[in-house]
Design a protein around this motif. Structure first.
Motif, PDB file in Angstrom:
ATOM      1  N   VAL A   1      -3.288  -8.899 -36.998  1.00 37.61           N
ATOM      2  CA  VAL A   1      -3.394  -9.612 -35.720  1.00 37.61           C
ATOM      3  C   VAL A   1      -3.170 -11.119 -35.896  1.00 37.61           C
ATOM      4  CG1 VAL A   1      -4.951 -10.217 -33.832  1.00 37.61           C
ATOM      5  CG2 VAL A   1      -4.799  -7.849 -34.615  1.00 37.61           C
ATOM      6  N   PRO A   2      -3.795 -11.775 -36.880  1.00 41.12           N
ATOM      7  CA  PRO A   2      -3.524 -13.208 -37.069  1.00 41.12           C
ATOM      8  C   PRO A   2      -2.051 -13.520 -37.303  1.00 41.12           C
ATOM      9  CG  PRO A   2      -5.507 -12.595 -38.254  1.00 41.12           C
ATOM     10  CD  PRO A   2      -4.905 -11.322 -37.756  1.00 41.12           C
ATOM     11  N   PHE A   3      -1.343 -12.703 -38.061  1.00 46.32           N
ATOM     12  CA  PHE A   3       0.082 -12.934 -38.297  1.00 46.32           C
ATOM     13  C   PHE A   3       0.873 -12.817 -37.000  1.00 46.32           C
ATOM     14  CE2 PHE A   3       1.639 -12.941 -42.863  1.00 46.32           C
ATOM     15  CZ  PHE A   3       0.448 -13.421 -43.376  1.00 46.32           C
ATOM     16  N   LEU A   4       0.496 -11.864 -36.156  1.00 45.22           N
ATOM     17  CA  LEU A   4       1.173 -11.703 -34.870  1.00 45.22           C
ATOM     18  C   LEU A   4       0.905 -12.895 -33.961  1.00 45.22           C
ATOM     19  CD1 LEU A   4       2.731  -9.889 -32.813  1.00 45.22           C
ATOM     20  CD2 LEU A   4       0.500  -8.949 -32.160  1.00 45.22           C
ATOM     21  N   LEU A   5      -0.349 -13.270 -33.821  1.00 40.06           N
ATOM     22  CA  LEU A   5      -0.715 -14.338 -32.896  1.00 40.06           C
ATOM     23  C   LEU A   5      -0.190 -15.699 -33.341  1.00 40.06           C
ATOM     24  CD1 LEU A   5      -4.395 -13.349 -31.979  1.00 40.06           C
ATOM     25  CD2 LEU A   5      -2.273 -12.819 -30.769  1.00 40.06           C
ATOM     26  N   SER A   6      -0.035 -15.898 -34.639  1.00 41.31           N
ATOM     27  CA  SER A   6       0.454 -17.186 -35.150  1.00 41.31           C
ATOM     28  C   SER A   6       1.976 -17.280 -35.134  1.00 41.31           C
ATOM     29  CB  SER A   6      -0.056 -17.415 -36.577  1.00 41.31           C
ATOM     30  OG  SER A   6       0.510 -16.459 -37.468  1.00 41.31           O
ATOM     31  N   GLY A   7       2.647 -16.193 -34.760  1.00 39.00           N
ATOM     32  CA  GLY A   7       4.108 -16.216 -34.703  1.00 39.00           C
ATOM     33  C   GLY A   7       4.798 -15.896 -36.005  1.00 39.00           C
TER      34      GLY A   7
ATOM     35  N   ASP B   1       6.995 -10.950 -35.013  1.00 37.44           N
ATOM     36  CA  ASP B   1       7.274 -10.730 -33.593  1.00 37.44           C
ATOM     37  C   ASP B   1       6.463  -9.560 -33.053  1.00 37.44           C
ATOM     38  OD1 ASP B   1       9.339 -12.740 -33.392  1.00 37.44           O
ATOM     39  OD2 ASP B   1      10.659 -11.357 -34.487  1.00 37.44           O
ATOM     40  N   ILE B   2       6.308  -8.522 -33.867  1.00 36.75           N
ATOM     41  CA  ILE B   2       5.564  -7.331 -33.489  1.00 36.75           C
ATOM     42  C   ILE B   2       4.854  -6.775 -34.719  1.00 36.75           C
ATOM     43  CG2 ILE B   2       7.119  -6.693 -31.586  1.00 36.75           C
ATOM     44  CD1 ILE B   2       8.402  -4.619 -33.422  1.00 36.75           C
ATOM     45  N   VAL B   3       3.920  -5.858 -34.477  1.00 38.46           N
ATOM     46  CA  VAL B   3       3.209  -5.195 -35.567  1.00 38.46           C
ATOM     47  C   VAL B   3       3.520  -3.705 -35.520  1.00 38.46           C
ATOM     48  CG1 VAL B   3       0.960  -4.571 -36.523  1.00 38.46           C
ATOM     49  CG2 VAL B   3       1.317  -6.856 -35.574  1.00 38.46           C
ATOM     50  N   ILE B   4       4.021  -3.166 -36.638  1.00 37.67           N
ATOM     51  CA  ILE B   4       4.136  -1.723 -36.822  1.00 37.67           C
ATOM     52  C   ILE B   4       3.472  -1.435 -38.162  1.00 37.67           C
ATOM     53  CG2 ILE B   4       5.675   0.265 -37.019  1.00 37.67           C
ATOM     54  CD1 ILE B   4       7.758  -1.213 -35.427  1.00 37.67           C
TER      55      ILE B   4
ATOM     56  N   GLU C   1     -11.379  -3.325 -28.792  1.00 38.75           N
ATOM     57  CA  GLU C   1     -11.588  -4.657 -29.374  1.00 38.75           C
ATOM     58  C   GLU C   1     -10.268  -5.414 -29.479  1.00 38.75           C
ATOM     59  OE1 GLU C   1     -14.886  -2.008 -30.978  1.00 38.75           O
ATOM     60  OE2 GLU C   1     -12.752  -1.826 -30.600  1.00 38.75           O
ATOM     61  N   ARG C   2      -9.216  -4.743 -29.958  1.00 35.42           N
ATOM     62  CA  ARG C   2      -7.931  -5.405 -30.133  1.00 35.42           C
ATOM     63  C   ARG C   2      -7.260  -5.712 -28.801  1.00 35.42           C
ATOM     64  NH1 ARG C   2      -6.095  -1.259 -34.862  1.00 35.42           N
ATOM     65  NH2 ARG C   2      -7.300  -2.170 -36.567  1.00 35.42           N
ATOM     66  N   LYS C   3      -7.527  -4.873 -27.790  1.00 34.19           N
ATOM     67  CA  LYS C   3      -6.919  -5.096 -26.478  1.00 34.19           C
ATOM     68  C   LYS C   3      -7.307  -6.446 -25.883  1.00 34.19           C
ATOM     69  CE  LYS C   3      -6.264  -0.399 -24.684  1.00 34.19           C
ATOM     70  NZ  LYS C   3      -6.742   0.566 -23.671  1.00 34.19           N
ATOM     71  N   ARG C   4      -8.419  -6.994 -26.342  1.00 32.88           N
ATOM     72  CA  ARG C   4      -8.852  -8.287 -25.821  1.00 32.88           C
ATOM     73  C   ARG C   4      -7.917  -9.414 -26.247  1.00 32.88           C
ATOM     74  NH1 ARG C   4     -14.286  -6.706 -28.018  1.00 32.88           N
ATOM     75  NH2 ARG C   4     -15.324  -5.520 -26.384  1.00 32.88           N
ATOM     76  N   VAL C   5      -7.214  -9.221 -27.363  1.00 34.11           N
ATOM     77  CA  VAL C   5      -6.402 -10.327 -27.892  1.00 34.11           C
ATOM     78  C   VAL C   5      -4.918  -9.996 -28.028  1.00 34.11           C
ATOM     79  CG1 VAL C   5      -8.297 -11.478 -29.079  1.00 34.11           C
ATOM     80  CG2 VAL C   5      -7.048  -9.662 -30.245  1.00 34.11           C
ATOM     81  N   VAL C   6      -4.558  -8.702 -28.063  1.00 39.46           N
ATOM     82  CA  VAL C   6      -3.149  -8.343 -28.211  1.00 39.46           C
ATOM     83  C   VAL C   6      -2.768  -7.298 -27.170  1.00 39.46           C
ATOM     84  CG1 VAL C   6      -3.179  -8.806 -30.688  1.00 39.46           C
ATOM     85  CG2 VAL C   6      -3.547  -6.468 -29.866  1.00 39.46           C
ATOM     86  N   ASP C   7      -1.464  -7.113 -27.012  1.00 37.13           N
ATOM     87  CA  ASP C   7      -0.936  -6.086 -26.139  1.00 37.13           C
ATOM     88  C   ASP C   7      -0.426  -4.933 -26.994  1.00 37.13           C
ATOM     89  OD1 ASP C   7      -0.461  -5.090 -23.625  1.00 37.13           O
ATOM     90  OD2 ASP C   7       0.653  -6.856 -22.951  1.00 37.13           O
ATOM     91  N   TYR C   8      -0.236  -3.781 -26.372  1.00 36.37           N
ATOM     92  CA  TYR C   8       0.266  -2.599 -27.065  1.00 36.37           C
ATOM     93  C   TYR C   8       1.441  -2.002 -26.311  1.00 36.37           C
ATOM     94  CZ  TYR C   8      -3.959  -2.136 -29.988  1.00 36.37           C
ATOM     95  OH  TYR C   8      -4.975  -2.333 -30.896  1.00 36.37           O
ATOM     96  N   SER C   9       2.338  -1.392 -27.059  1.00 38.23           N
ATOM     97  CA  SER C   9       3.373  -0.573 -26.436  1.00 38.23           C
ATOM     98  C   SER C   9       2.746   0.762 -26.038  1.00 38.23           C
ATOM     99  CB  SER C   9       4.508  -0.303 -27.433  1.00 38.23           C
ATOM    100  OG  SER C   9       4.060   0.598 -28.453  1.00 38.23           O
TER     101      SER C   9
ATOM    102  N   ALA D   1       0.340   2.546 -31.795  1.00 38.47           N
ATOM    103  CA  ALA D   1       1.348   1.878 -30.976  1.00 38.47           C
ATOM    104  C   ALA D   1       1.866   0.625 -31.667  1.00 38.47           C
ATOM    105  CB  ALA D   1       0.762   1.521 -29.609  1.00 38.47           C
ATOM    106  N   VAL D   2       2.895   0.041 -31.087  1.00 38.04           N
ATOM    107  CA  VAL D   2       3.426  -1.242 -31.557  1.00 38.04           C
ATOM    108  C   VAL D   2       2.548  -2.347 -30.981  1.00 38.04           C
ATOM    109  CG1 VAL D   2       5.406  -2.812 -31.528  1.00 38.04           C
ATOM    110  CG2 VAL D   2       5.774  -0.324 -31.644  1.00 38.04           C
ATOM    111  N   GLY D   3       2.148  -3.290 -31.829  1.00 37.69           N
ATOM    112  CA  GLY D   3       1.352  -4.422 -31.368  1.00 37.69           C
ATOM    113  C   GLY D   3       2.230  -5.582 -30.963  1.00 37.69           C
ATOM    114  N   LEU D   4       1.889  -6.213 -29.829  1.00 47.69           N
ATOM    115  CA  LEU D   4       2.668  -7.337 -29.303  1.00 47.69           C
ATOM    116  C   LEU D   4       1.735  -8.433 -28.806  1.00 47.69           C
ATOM    117  CD1 LEU D   4       4.017  -4.491 -27.630  1.00 47.69           C
ATOM    118  CD2 LEU D   4       5.919  -6.084 -27.931  1.00 47.69           C
ATOM    119  N   ARG D   5       2.279  -9.645 -28.662  1.00 46.36           N
ATOM    120  CA  ARG D   5       1.518 -10.725 -28.054  1.00 46.36           C
ATOM    121  C   ARG D   5       1.471 -10.521 -26.536  1.00 46.36           C
ATOM    122  NH1 ARG D   5       4.296 -13.347 -32.257  1.00 46.36           N
ATOM    123  NH2 ARG D   5       6.137 -13.492 -30.922  1.00 46.36           N
ATOM    124  N   LYS D   6       0.390 -10.936 -25.911  1.00 49.11           N
ATOM    125  CA  LYS D   6       0.248 -10.791 -24.468  1.00 49.11           C
ATOM    126  C   LYS D   6       1.246 -11.643 -23.692  1.00 49.11           C
ATOM    127  CE  LYS D   6      -4.633  -9.427 -24.327  1.00 49.11           C
ATOM    128  NZ  LYS D   6      -4.480  -8.214 -23.516  1.00 49.11           N
ATOM    129  N   LYS D   7       1.782 -12.682 -24.317  1.00 50.93           N
ATOM    130  CA  LYS D   7       2.695 -13.587 -23.614  1.00 50.93           C
ATOM    131  C   LYS D   7       4.150 -13.121 -23.684  1.00 50.93           C
ATOM    132  CE  LYS D   7       3.555 -16.649 -27.562  1.00 50.93           C
ATOM    133  NZ  LYS D   7       3.476 -18.015 -28.085  1.00 50.93           N
TER     134      LYS D   7
END
Length: 267
Positions: A89-95, A98-101, A109-117, A222-228
């Motif tokens: 999650v930190p690597f995703l949020l810091s740029g 681009d995505i997490v697989i 818990e993770r839904k509070r800070v990241v989005d999911y496919s 799922a694939v993890g993504l930034r909310k933005k």
């Protein structure tokens, strides 16, 4: 009066212009990846069979195959960004990615800070121990220690399961590889992990005679993504739908886990 109106108009225009970069940034993640010509995907290559290195030190595993398929369909190259369960999650949020697989389970818990496919797989989370151990429920772990990789769904579920159990100890390691080594070398006898990880440790260490004792939960993956990044999420959602229907994601799952995805996911 004219000057006042002009001043207000200029101030309004300036305010709108100030909002444009943020709006553009939110909409440009997908375009930026295409313009860059590659997508940065966070993958834990120390977590077989999701991510691992083969005999030639090349990345392989179900997450790697999934990322390669996604990059190919997007028409860009793939750059694997190595991560652990704790820093995905930190690597995703810091740029940095681009995505997490990376065997990325959907949790509240993770839904509070990241989005999911949309989900494209499932991950059962279990507790494994030597066959001789009589463990049927969390209470049977009283007075025992359990190894787990920090920040994983196994950690989340184990923490919940052992909260009311007096005398049970959770020994957290920084990544899957270190956790598995602790079990393989006898530092720990009991392991909490994804089912595939538990099976891998069992197969690599037959003398330990590990067996699954408790299934704590089964998480959609799922694939993890930034909310933005809504445009990127929309593209990935469409990609998941397409590759579940055409069977390609199921082929990857069957290759590494020896079974098909749940029928409700592929129809």
């Amino acid at each position: 009066m004219f000057r006042t109106r002009t001043t207000r108009r200029l101030a309004l225009a300036a305010g709108l212009m100030a909002l444009l970069p943020a709006a553009a940034q939110a909409a440009d993640a997908l375009d930026a990846i295409r313009q860059r010509g590659k997508i940065l995907v966070a993958i834990d290559v120390s977590h077989p069979p999701y991510g691992m290195l083969d005999g030639k030190a090349q990345e392989t595993g179900s997450d790697v195959d999934t990322a390669r398929l996604l990059a190919k369909d997007l028409g860009v190259g793939l750059e694997i960004v190595p991560v652990s369960g704790a820093n995905r999650v930190p690597f995703l949020l810091s740029g940095k990615a681009d995505i997490v697989i990376a065997s990325f389970s959907i949790t509240e818990e993770r839904k509070r800070v990241v989005d999911y496919s949309k989900p494209y797989g499932v991950i059962p989370v279990v507790i494994a121990a030597p066959e001789s151990e009589k463990i049927e429920k969390p209470e049977d772990l009283a007075g025992k220690s359990v190894a787990v990789a920090r920040g994983t769904t196994a950690d989340i579920e184990l923490t919940k399961a052992l909260k009311p159990v007096s005398g049970a100890t959770i020994v957290r390691y920084e990544d899957e590889a270190t956790t598995n080594t602790a079990v393989a070398t006898g530092q720990q006898a009991i392991l909490a992990a994804a089912l595939s990880t538990a099976n891998s440790v069992r197969d690599a260490n037959p003398g330990k005679k590990l067996a699954v004792k408790i299934t704590m939960n089964a998480y959609p993956m799922a694939v993890g993504l930034r909310k933005k990044d809504p445009e990127l999420k929309a593209w990935v959602d469409g990609w998941v739908d397409t590759n579940l229907k055409n069977g390609k994601l199921n082929e990857i799952y069957q290759k590494y886990f020896g079974q098909s995805l749940p029928a409700e996911m592929t129809h």
